[in-house]
Enzyme design. Structure first.
Site, PDB file in Angstrom:
ATOM      1  N   TYR A 150      41.295  30.438  45.987  1.00 25.40           N
ATOM      2  CA  TYR A 150      39.785  30.532  45.812  1.00 25.40           C
ATOM      3  C   TYR A 150      39.469  31.162  44.690  1.00 25.40           C
ATOM      4  CZ  TYR A 150      35.725  32.549  46.910  1.00 25.40           C
ATOM      5  OH  TYR A 150      34.130  32.992  46.781  1.00 25.40           O
ATOM      6  N   ASP A 191      43.945  32.283  37.256  1.00 23.13           N
ATOM      7  CA  ASP A 191      42.747  32.444  37.627  1.00 23.13           C
ATOM      8  C   ASP A 191      43.434  34.451  38.027  1.00 23.13           C
ATOM      9  OD1 ASP A 191      40.241  32.245  40.618  1.00 23.13           O
ATOM     10  OD2 ASP A 191      40.626  34.237  39.013  1.00 23.13           O
ATOM     11  N   LYS A 227      36.907  41.759  39.064  1.00 25.22           N
ATOM     12  CA  LYS A 227      37.178  42.987  39.593  1.00 25.22           C
ATOM     13  C   LYS A 227      37.214  44.153  39.308  1.00 25.22           C
ATOM     14  CE  LYS A 227      38.435  39.387  43.855  1.00 25.22           C
ATOM     15  NZ  LYS A 227      37.514  40.460  44.231  1.00 25.22           N
TER      16      LYS A 227
HETATM   17  P1  KE4 Z   1      33.361  36.696  42.420  1.00 24.97           P
HETATM   18  O1  KE4 Z   1      32.606  36.132  42.155  1.00 24.97           O
HETATM   19  O2  KE4 Z   1      32.807  36.749  43.725  1.00 24.97           O
HETATM   20  O3  KE4 Z   1      33.285  37.844  41.530  1.00 24.97           O
HETATM   21  O4  KE4 Z   1      34.960  36.216  42.328  1.00 24.97           O
HETATM   22  C1  KE4 Z   1      35.013  34.524  42.958  1.00 24.97           C
HETATM   23  C2  KE4 Z   1      36.996  35.195  42.527  1.00 24.97           C
HETATM   24  C3  KE4 Z   1      37.601  34.506  42.020  1.00 24.97           C
HETATM   25  N1  KE4 Z   1      38.520  34.055  42.027  1.00 24.97           N
HETATM   26  C4  KE4 Z   1      39.562  35.051  42.740  1.00 24.97           C
HETATM   27  C5  KE4 Z   1      41.307  35.161  42.614  1.00 24.97           C
HETATM   28  C6  KE4 Z   1      38.812  35.715  44.000  1.00 24.97           C
HETATM   29  O5  KE4 Z   1      39.492  36.456  44.205  1.00 24.97           O
HETATM   30  C7  KE4 Z   1      37.725  35.809  43.615  1.00 24.97           C
HETATM   31  C8  KE4 Z   1      36.662  36.091  44.441  1.00 24.97           C
HETATM   32  N2  KE4 Z   1      37.782  37.114  45.230  1.00 24.97           N
HETATM   33  C9  KE4 Z   1      36.688  37.188  46.917  1.00 24.97           C
HETATM   34  C10 KE4 Z   1      38.116  38.371  47.588  1.00 24.97           C
HETATM   35  N3  KE4 Z   1      38.910  37.219  48.234  1.00 24.97           N
HETATM   36  C11 KE4 Z   1      35.976  38.199  46.569  1.00 24.97           C
HETATM   37  C12 KE4 Z   1      35.100  38.941  48.269  1.00 24.97           C
HETATM   38  C13 KE4 Z   1      33.668  37.929  48.484  1.00 24.97           C
HETATM   39  O6  KE4 Z   1      34.062  36.438  48.427  1.00 24.97           O
HETATM   40  O7  KE4 Z   1      32.755  38.680  49.279  1.00 24.97           O
END
Ligand code: KE4
Length: 432
Positions: free
Chosen positions: A146, A241, A269
């Site tokens: 993801y 990523d 994060k």
């Molecule tokens: P954000 O747009 O949520 O800040 O980041 C997206 C993203 C991109 N790449 C990786 C590897 C990620 O894990 C994420 C976001 N992770 C999720 C948790 N698995 C965020 C939690 C959520 O969607 O509320």
């Protein structure tokens, strides 16, 4: 003994009237475990407190950012001090440069970096830059990974998309994903074959260098080496990523642990210390294609926000000073050994991949190496485990297809309390 969630249930009913699903991100909706999300009132150190007054040991840390625990003094002081100077200027400020310099010093493959406001913006921008730089369109991703809710990457996506059973989202026109190839993670042969057939069309490969978004899945060394080789052979941009693994698995992220030098890296994060920050960066020649130096456009009103930059500077400074990584690794390894012993004691088929301060307890007898294996996990049993742990005062990631994150605020006392809660929880689910 189930905890009281009367206030959370009432508030969540109110939230659902005005916010889709009552949440601003589906990952929080308890869709993978059922029941009502607890509404958090505050957090401190290793703890979350809900509006019913229940206290939990926090193993998500806002899905990764709080590697030092909540309200770390250095980060809170930096935010407070920054607030005295305003909240946002829409003009360059010194803290943007300072944080960029810290990122570049921490991650040698990043020679220039652009701040954005989320991991999604970071990956969306990195993909566009890779396509603009190479003049090619095809992107390779891996099933179960993801990368945020980017149109072109919502193909066999993990995290909430997988949890909610919609890994490829409606609303994304076929044209947006026509150039996205989704391959099995850890499958060197399919990677090689794809590059043999279409190498000249491939702009970039993007992956989680350790997957967190189908649960923790660790790459084989051969997979990473093959990735680096085929990308170089065919002139494709290798994008790590590291939104989740950056500053998490080592100060220099997964690439430091594995000794791989990607062409671009995305971050988020931890980088924001709990404030909204994402970033993308990499080779100078690639990053110089970004506006205003080059033609590839990307922008953001609040990108480089001074308060968020101050939090990020404090976070990276504290991580350099404290070097929590050895202790985090030891704590997490001991916790997982204990959890595995307990699951085994109650005859529950399981595997627990762990690396650094990330782990997942899969109710799956197979070692999870890819999406096809992960999806055979016993998600119903996981849901019962999750709620039993929640009732035991332990807040885990609310999906079988997510990672848990250990923070430096957790101590031996918390380790023992977690294992005691797990003993009760695993015995309970083994009986049901
Ligand atoms: P954000 O747009 O949520 O800040 O980041 C997206 C993203 C991109 N790449 C990786 C590897 C990620 O894990 C994420 C976001 N992770 C999720 C948790 N698995 C965020 C939690 C959520 O969607 O509320």
């Amino acid at each position: 003994m189930p905890l009281s969630h009367v206030k959370s249930e009432a508030h969540f009913a109110r939230a659902q009237k005005v916010i889709p699903g009552g949440v601003n991100s589906p990952a929080r909706a308890f869709g993978g475990v059922g029941g009502t999300p607890v509404i958090i009132d505050r957090a401190d150190g290793p703890y979350l407190y809900d509006i019913d007054g229940n206290r939990y040991l926090d193993y998500i840390g806002s899905w990764g950012p709080h590697i030092l625990g909540h309200r770390h003094p250095q980060i809170m002081d930096a935010i407070q001090a920054s607030l005295q100077k305003g909240t946002s200027y829409g003009a360059p400020c010194e803290s943007e440069t300072v944080l960029a310099e810290l990122v570049i010093a921490a991650v040698p493959s990043i020679e220039k970096v652009r701040m954005v406001n989320s991991g999604t913006e970071a990956t969306m921008s990195a993909i566009r830059v890779a396509r603009g730089f190479t003049g090619r369109n095809v992107i390779i991703k891996f099933a179960g990974c993801y990368h945020g809710h980017v149109d072109s990457l919502l193909v066999q996506a993990g995290s909430g998309a997988l949890t909610h059973g919609v890994p490829s989202s409606p609303g994304v026109p076929a044209g947006c994903t026509a150039d996205t190839l989704s391959l099995p993670y850890n499958d060197c042969q399919q990677l090689e074959d794809t590059f043999s057939r279409r190498g000249g069309e491939i702009a970039a490969v993007i992956l989680e260098p350790v997957v967190g978004n189908m649960g923790v899945v660790i790459p084989t060394p051969e997979f990473l080496q093959t990735l680096q080789r085929v990308c170089r052979q065919h002139g494709a941009v290798l994008i790590f990523d590291e939104v989740m693994t950056g500053f998490r698995l080592a100060f220099g992220g997964a690439q430091e642990r594995f000794g791989i030098r990607p062409d671009m890296t995305t971050l988020g994060k931890i980088l924001g210390g709990g404030m909204p920050v994402g970033a993308y960066g990499g080779r100078t020649d690639i990053m110089n294609s970004v506006s205003p130096v080059g033609p590839v456009y990307q922008a953001g009103t609040l990108s480089g926000n001074p308060v968020a930059m101050a939090a990020g500077i404090a976070m990276l400074t504290a991580l350099k000073e404290l070097n929590p990584y050895p202790a985090l690794e030891t704590f997490t390894a001991r916790l997982c050994v204990g959890l595995s012993a307990l699951a085994g004691k109650y005859g529950l088929p399981h595997t627990i991949p762990q690396i650094g301060s990330m782990f997942t307890l899969f109710f799956n007898p197979e070692v999870v190496t890819s999406y096809d294996v992960a999806k055979h996990s016993d998600t119903k049993r996981f849901a019962r485990y999750f709620h039993a742990m929640l009732d035991g005062g332990v807040y885990l990631a609310c999906s079988q297809y997510e990672a848990n994150f250990v923070s430096a605020a957790l101590t031996e006392e918390h380790l023992q309390a977690t294992l005691q809660a797990a003993d009760r929880a695993l015995e309970q689910i083994a009986r049901s």
